[in-house]
Design a protein around this motif. Structure first.
Motif, short mmCIF file in Angstrom:
data_model
loop_
_atom_site.label_atom_id
_atom_site.label_comp_id
_atom_site.label_asym_id
_atom_site.label_seq_id
_atom_site.Cartn_x
_atom_site.Cartn_y
_atom_site.Cartn_z
N ARG A 146 3.44 -12.15 1.45
CA ARG A 146 4.47 -13.21 1.39
C ARG A 146 5.82 -12.89 1.78
N GLN A 147 6.48 -13.60 2.76
CA GLN A 147 7.59 -13.05 3.15
C GLN A 147 8.67 -13.02 1.84
N SER A 148 8.41 -13.74 0.84
CA SER A 148 9.30 -13.95 -0.31
C SER A 148 9.06 -12.28 -1.15
N ILE A 149 7.86 -11.92 -0.99
CA ILE A 149 7.64 -10.68 -1.74
C ILE A 149 8.16 -9.34 -0.83
N VAL A 150 8.16 -9.61 0.30
CA VAL A 150 8.90 -8.60 1.28
C VAL A 150 10.48 -8.72 1.08
N ASP A 151 10.98 -9.85 1.09
CA ASP A 151 12.39 -10.10 0.81
C ASP A 151 12.79 -9.22 -0.51
N HIS A 211 17.84 0.27 -5.45
CA HIS A 211 17.68 1.69 -6.27
C HIS A 211 16.38 1.89 -6.74
N ALA A 212 15.37 1.12 -6.38
CA ALA A 212 13.93 1.11 -6.66
C ALA A 212 13.27 1.30 -5.63
N ALA A 213 12.14 2.38 -5.24
CA ALA A 213 10.98 2.61 -4.39
C ALA A 213 9.89 1.51 -4.77
N ALA A 214 9.82 0.66 -3.83
CA ALA A 214 8.85 -0.31 -4.04
C ALA A 214 7.65 -0.62 -2.96
N THR A 215 6.58 -0.60 -3.15
CA THR A 215 5.41 -0.88 -2.14
C THR A 215 4.59 -2.21 -2.52
N TRP A 262 6.56 -2.05 2.21
CA TRP A 262 7.38 -0.96 1.49
C TRP A 262 8.99 -1.14 1.82
N ASN A 263 9.85 -0.51 0.96
CA ASN A 263 11.21 -0.73 1.34
C ASN A 263 11.39 0.55 1.76
N ASP A 264 12.84 0.77 1.89
CA ASP A 264 13.32 2.09 2.63
C ASP A 264 13.25 3.32 1.67
N LEU A 265 13.56 2.94 0.30
CA LEU A 265 13.44 4.00 -0.33
C LEU A 265 12.20 4.63 -0.76
N ARG A 317 -0.75 -5.98 -5.36
CA ARG A 317 0.16 -5.64 -6.71
C ARG A 317 1.49 -5.31 -5.94
N VAL A 318 2.53 -5.46 -6.44
CA VAL A 318 3.88 -4.85 -6.25
C VAL A 318 3.97 -3.61 -6.96
N VAL A 319 4.20 -2.32 -6.47
CA VAL A 319 4.59 -1.20 -7.41
C VAL A 319 5.95 -0.81 -7.27
N ILE A 320 6.48 -0.84 -8.34
CA ILE A 320 8.08 -0.29 -8.43
C ILE A 320 8.11 0.90 -9.09
#
Length: 283
Positions: free
Chosen positions: A103-108, A115-119, A130-133, A252-255
């Motif tokens: 979902r786009q809301s999860i990507v956003d 300050h967190a690495a998230a996938t 995934w995000n940049d970090l 799952r969102v892993v932070i």
């Protein structure tokens, strides 16, 4: 089959879609909102006559294939798709495989965590977003073919970049055990998914360790609360691991976050600046 209710539902979904939403020109002579019946029929690969009869509550029972095509053409949500199946008297069966669309809301959301690495990972451990970090801490996933974004395959079969297994994480053995258990549970949920079946077959053929763990038939995985990444540029980065379930997508969102005031927090801040550059490799 509730023909009248289904007819009204189809009409309401058709009228909410603008032609531009599906790549069609708006045109100057549209007298009603949304798509025309013939446009929906074309998008669903069915005859205009049959679709018209569906909206007039005069059509015979549509097949599951037709229902699936209508759901795609009308851009139905998962809940709307299930509702359409129930109206047609053909309750939807289990999904053939785990969802890959995030979902786009999860990507956003994950991109709002600087300050967190998230996938976001699928039920089969494929990195979906995934995000940049996260890319800086692990790898630039956008540069990888899809098969190499599967963490279970990488843990057991590689490739092992710089001789490090799965980004040099400290809990490789624990991840191998837990991921095998979760993969077995996923196989029970998606018995008809050819990709999952192929992945398991590949792992059984290529890894004696996976074969040993798979033979145990365990399905209860313990959560991982902390782990350390051995990063080639900034060195060891110890992070807290938090997992948020997206139940409706089986994702799952892993932070990954570092404890404030620690060298690992400084390492993550440095990674957020240098990104995916390899400063240890000569230019």
């Amino acid at each position: 089959m509730d023909r009248r209710e289904m007819a009204d539902f189809l009409r309401s979904r058709r009228e909410r879609i603008a032609p531009g939403d599906v790549g069609l020109p708006a045109g100057p002579r549209r007298r009603t909102p949304g798509l025309r019946r013939e446009e929906v029929a074309q998008l669903a690969f069915i005859s205009t006559e049959y679709y018209t009869r569906l909206e007039q509550a005069r059509a015979p029972h549509p097949s599951r294939e037709v229902l699936a095509q209508l759901a795609r053409a009308l851009r139905l949500t998962d809940a709307e798709r299930a509702h359409l199946h129930h109206l047609a008297g053909a309750p939807p069966g289990p999904p053939p495989g785990p969802a890959r669309e995030v979902r786009q809301s999860i990507v956003d959301l994950i991109h709002r965590l600087p300050h967190a690495a998230a996938t976001v990972i699928s039920a089969t451990f494929e990195i979906l977003a995934w995000n940049d970090l996260a890319a800086a801490l692990m790898e630039d996933f956008s540069a990888l073919p899809r098969r190499d974004r599967n963490l279970v395959r990488r843990a057991f079969l590689g490739p092992h970049r710089d001789g490090r297994t799965l980004y040099g994480v400290s809990d490789v053995a624990e991840f191998a055990r837990n991921s095998t258990q979760q993969l077995r549970a996923a196989a029970a949920r998606y018995p008809d998914d050819p990709e999952l079946t192929a992945l398991i077959g590949e792992l059984l053929d290529g890894s004696a360790e996976f074969t040993r763990l798979w033979a145990a038939h365990d399905v209860t995985a313990a959560p991982t609360l902390r782990k350390t990444f051995d990063h080639p540029v900034v060195g060891p980065v110890t992070v807290n691991c938090d997992v948020l379930d997206i139940a409706d997508r089986d994702q799952r969102v892993v932070i990954y976050t570092a404890t404030p005031g620690t060298p690992s927090e400084e390492a993550l801040r440095l990674l957020s600046v240098i990104g995916t550059q390899r400063l240890d490799v000569p230019g």
